[in-house]
Design a protein around this motif. Structure first.
Motif, PDB file in Angstrom:
ATOM      1  N   ASN A  40      -1.792   2.282   3.311  1.00 33.46           N
ATOM      2  CA  ASN A  40      -2.217   2.304   1.910  1.00 33.46           C
ATOM      3  C   ASN A  40      -2.442   0.874   1.439  1.00 33.46           C
ATOM      4  O   ASN A  40      -2.240  -0.069   2.198  1.00 33.46           O
ATOM      5  CB  ASN A  40      -1.192   3.049   1.044  1.00 33.46           C
ATOM      6  CG  ASN A  40       0.182   2.413   1.117  1.00 33.46           C
ATOM      7  OD1 ASN A  40       0.329   1.209   1.245  1.00 33.46           O
ATOM      8  ND2 ASN A  40       1.216   3.238   1.033  1.00 33.46           N
ATOM      9  N   ASP A  41      -2.847   0.709   0.203  1.00 34.42           N
ATOM     10  CA  ASP A  41      -3.119  -0.642  -0.295  1.00 34.42           C
ATOM     11  C   ASP A  41      -1.945  -1.244  -1.068  1.00 34.42           C
ATOM     12  O   ASP A  41      -2.088  -2.243  -1.749  1.00 34.42           O
ATOM     13  CB  ASP A  41      -4.406  -0.681  -1.118  1.00 34.42           C
ATOM     14  CG  ASP A  41      -4.325   0.171  -2.366  1.00 34.42           C
ATOM     15  OD1 ASP A  41      -3.383   0.986  -2.483  1.00 34.42           O
ATOM     16  OD2 ASP A  41      -5.209   0.024  -3.228  1.00 34.42           O
ATOM     17  N   THR A  42      -0.765  -0.656  -0.924  1.00 38.40           N
ATOM     18  CA  THR A  42       0.437  -1.211  -1.532  1.00 38.40           C
ATOM     19  C   THR A  42       0.858  -2.455  -0.758  1.00 38.40           C
ATOM     20  O   THR A  42       0.786  -2.487   0.465  1.00 38.40           O
ATOM     21  CB  THR A  42       1.571  -0.165  -1.512  1.00 38.40           C
ATOM     22  OG1 THR A  42       1.163   0.956  -2.293  1.00 38.40           O
ATOM     23  CG2 THR A  42       2.868  -0.723  -2.066  1.00 38.40           C
ATOM     24  N   LEU A  43       1.286  -3.454  -1.488  1.00 38.38           N
ATOM     25  CA  LEU A  43       1.798  -4.675  -0.879  1.00 38.38           C
ATOM     26  C   LEU A  43       3.310  -4.516  -0.726  1.00 38.38           C
ATOM     27  O   LEU A  43       4.009  -4.225  -1.703  1.00 38.38           O
ATOM     28  CB  LEU A  43       1.469  -5.873  -1.774  1.00 38.38           C
ATOM     29  CG  LEU A  43       1.550  -7.252  -1.151  1.00 38.38           C
ATOM     30  CD1 LEU A  43       0.542  -7.409  -0.010  1.00 38.38           C
ATOM     31  CD2 LEU A  43       1.287  -8.312  -2.214  1.00 38.38           C
ATOM     32  N   TYR A  44       3.800  -4.663   0.489  1.00 36.73           N
ATOM     33  CA  TYR A  44       5.228  -4.524   0.765  1.00 36.73           C
ATOM     34  C   TYR A  44       5.833  -5.908   0.947  1.00 36.73           C
ATOM     35  O   TYR A  44       5.360  -6.694   1.774  1.00 36.73           O
ATOM     36  CB  TYR A  44       5.479  -3.679   2.021  1.00 36.73           C
ATOM     37  CG  TYR A  44       5.080  -2.245   1.820  1.00 36.73           C
ATOM     38  CD1 TYR A  44       5.973  -1.330   1.278  1.00 36.73           C
ATOM     39  CD2 TYR A  44       3.797  -1.807   2.134  1.00 36.73           C
ATOM     40  CE1 TYR A  44       5.600  -0.012   1.057  1.00 36.73           C
ATOM     41  CE2 TYR A  44       3.417  -0.492   1.918  1.00 36.73           C
ATOM     42  CZ  TYR A  44       4.320   0.396   1.382  1.00 36.73           C
ATOM     43  OH  TYR A  44       3.944   1.696   1.162  1.00 36.73           O
ATOM     44  N   LYS A  74       0.853  -2.038  -7.474  1.00 37.11           N
ATOM     45  CA  LYS A  74       1.049  -1.499  -6.125  1.00 37.11           C
ATOM     46  C   LYS A  74       1.802  -2.513  -5.270  1.00 37.11           C
ATOM     47  O   LYS A  74       1.244  -3.127  -4.354  1.00 37.11           O
ATOM     48  CB  LYS A  74      -0.289  -1.132  -5.497  1.00 37.11           C
ATOM     49  CG  LYS A  74      -0.926   0.062  -6.155  1.00 37.11           C
ATOM     50  CD  LYS A  74      -2.141   0.518  -5.410  1.00 37.11           C
ATOM     51  CE  LYS A  74      -2.654   1.805  -6.025  1.00 37.11           C
ATOM     52  NZ  LYS A  74      -3.710   2.383  -5.228  1.00 37.11           N
ATOM     53  N   SER A 135       0.490  -5.448   4.016  1.00 36.98           N
ATOM     54  CA  SER A 135      -0.308  -4.333   3.518  1.00 36.98           C
ATOM     55  C   SER A 135      -1.354  -4.019   4.573  1.00 36.98           C
ATOM     56  O   SER A 135      -2.219  -4.839   4.870  1.00 36.98           O
ATOM     57  CB  SER A 135      -1.001  -4.678   2.200  1.00 36.98           C
ATOM     58  OG  SER A 135      -1.863  -3.604   1.827  1.00 36.98           O
ATOM     59  N   GLN A 136      -1.246  -2.834   5.154  1.00 39.63           N
ATOM     60  CA  GLN A 136      -2.192  -2.449   6.202  1.00 39.63           C
ATOM     61  C   GLN A 136      -3.615  -2.392   5.679  1.00 39.63           C
ATOM     62  O   GLN A 136      -4.518  -2.965   6.258  1.00 39.63           O
ATOM     63  CB  GLN A 136      -1.807  -1.093   6.800  1.00 39.63           C
ATOM     64  CG  GLN A 136      -0.973  -1.231   8.027  1.00 39.63           C
ATOM     65  CD  GLN A 136      -0.900   0.071   8.809  1.00 39.63           C
ATOM     66  OE1 GLN A 136      -1.547   1.061   8.492  1.00 39.63           O
ATOM     67  NE2 GLN A 136      -0.107   0.066   9.852  1.00 39.63           N
ATOM     68  N   LYS A 137      -3.812  -1.694   4.579  1.00 38.00           N
ATOM     69  CA  LYS A 137      -5.160  -1.493   4.066  1.00 38.00           C
ATOM     70  C   LYS A 137      -5.795  -2.797   3.590  1.00 38.00           C
ATOM     71  O   LYS A 137      -6.997  -2.990   3.708  1.00 38.00           O
ATOM     72  CB  LYS A 137      -5.147  -0.464   2.939  1.00 38.00           C
ATOM     73  CG  LYS A 137      -6.499   0.113   2.633  1.00 38.00           C
ATOM     74  CD  LYS A 137      -6.374   1.308   1.720  1.00 38.00           C
ATOM     75  CE  LYS A 137      -7.703   2.005   1.575  1.00 38.00           C
ATOM     76  NZ  LYS A 137      -7.583   3.176   0.720  1.00 38.00           N
ATOM     77  N   ARG A 138      -4.993  -3.692   3.054  1.00 37.53           N
ATOM     78  CA  ARG A 138      -5.498  -4.986   2.582  1.00 37.53           C
ATOM     79  C   ARG A 138      -5.569  -6.023   3.705  1.00 37.53           C
ATOM     80  O   ARG A 138      -5.964  -7.155   3.490  1.00 37.53           O
ATOM     81  CB  ARG A 138      -4.604  -5.532   1.470  1.00 37.53           C
ATOM     82  CG  ARG A 138      -4.631  -4.734   0.198  1.00 37.53           C
ATOM     83  CD  ARG A 138      -3.535  -5.265  -0.729  1.00 37.53           C
ATOM     84  NE  ARG A 138      -3.523  -4.593  -1.989  1.00 37.53           N
ATOM     85  CZ  ARG A 138      -3.981  -5.127  -3.113  1.00 37.53           C
ATOM     86  NH1 ARG A 138      -4.490  -6.322  -3.115  1.00 37.53           N
ATOM     87  NH2 ARG A 138      -3.925  -4.452  -4.230  1.00 37.53           N
ATOM     88  N   TYR A 160      -3.155 -12.018  -3.807  1.00 41.32           N
ATOM     89  CA  TYR A 160      -3.610 -10.687  -3.426  1.00 41.32           C
ATOM     90  C   TYR A 160      -4.119  -9.853  -4.593  1.00 41.32           C
ATOM     91  O   TYR A 160      -4.438  -8.681  -4.445  1.00 41.32           O
ATOM     92  CB  TYR A 160      -2.518  -9.958  -2.657  1.00 41.32           C
ATOM     93  CG  TYR A 160      -2.117 -10.751  -1.444  1.00 41.32           C
ATOM     94  CD1 TYR A 160      -3.028 -11.017  -0.426  1.00 41.32           C
ATOM     95  CD2 TYR A 160      -0.834 -11.280  -1.312  1.00 41.32           C
ATOM     96  CE1 TYR A 160      -2.671 -11.776   0.681  1.00 41.32           C
ATOM     97  CE2 TYR A 160      -0.471 -12.032  -0.207  1.00 41.32           C
ATOM     98  CZ  TYR A 160      -1.402 -12.273   0.786  1.00 41.32           C
ATOM     99  OH  TYR A 160      -1.051 -13.034   1.868  1.00 41.32           O
TER     100      TYR A 160
END
Length: 162
Positions: A40-44, A74, A135-138, A160
């Motif tokens: 997803n586009d969430t930043l962890y 996110k 973030s995988q999507k980003r 970001y």
């Protein structure tokens, strides 16, 4: 009258009961990877720490402040304790409760550093504290292998455009 006394009695009992804090889950490295590598586009923001690590404890308020400031964005903060799982009830949970930590906390139950560190961050020596921003999507993956300085997390996050 009897009902009012019952309420007073129950409230008296509850006054001696500490407020429940969040529960800390014990996880293996495979579960940890599932938590931080979501498509997803969430930043962890994932911080590896321990109660016995003074620099870790010193920087924890910054992660809590970050979580609070970005609560509507996110961004998720995950605090990964590397304390021994035997100390969950005696050290980790009381530590989280007394410091009123609201970020999600997990305790990583892996005994051999050499078997899991490379899965998390190949560039990591295993020294604490350590932070990953992912973030995988980003297509974001940033490694911070030292304590974060005041304001450093915001500077990184601002890149970001959340």
């Amino acid at each position: 009258m009897r009902t009012a006394l019952g309420v007073v009695w129950i409230m008296g009992l509850l006054a001696g009961v500490p407020a429940r804090s969040q529960s800390v889950s014990i996880v293996k490295v495979d579960r940890l990877q599932q938590l931080i590598n979501r498509p997803n586009d969430t930043l962890y923001v994932v911080n590896f720490w321990a109660t016995w690590c003074a620099p870790c404890v010193k920087e924890l308020p910054q992660f809590e402040a970050l979580r609070h400031r970005y609560a509507t964005k996110k961004l998720n903060v995950l605090l990964v304790s590397l304390d021994d799982k035997k100390t969950l009830d005696t050290k980790v949970s009381p530590f989280i409760r007394t410091r009123k930590i609201k970020s999600k906390v997990v305790l990583l139950d892996e005994s051999d550093l050499n078997t899991w560190v490379d899965k998390v961050a190949p560039e990591w020596s295993g020294a604490l504290p350590m932070t990953l921003i992912l973030s995988q999507k980003r297509n974001v993956r940033q490694f911070i292998g030292k304590p974060v300085k005041e304001g450093e997390l915001d500077s990184i996050i601002n890149q970001y455009k959340l």
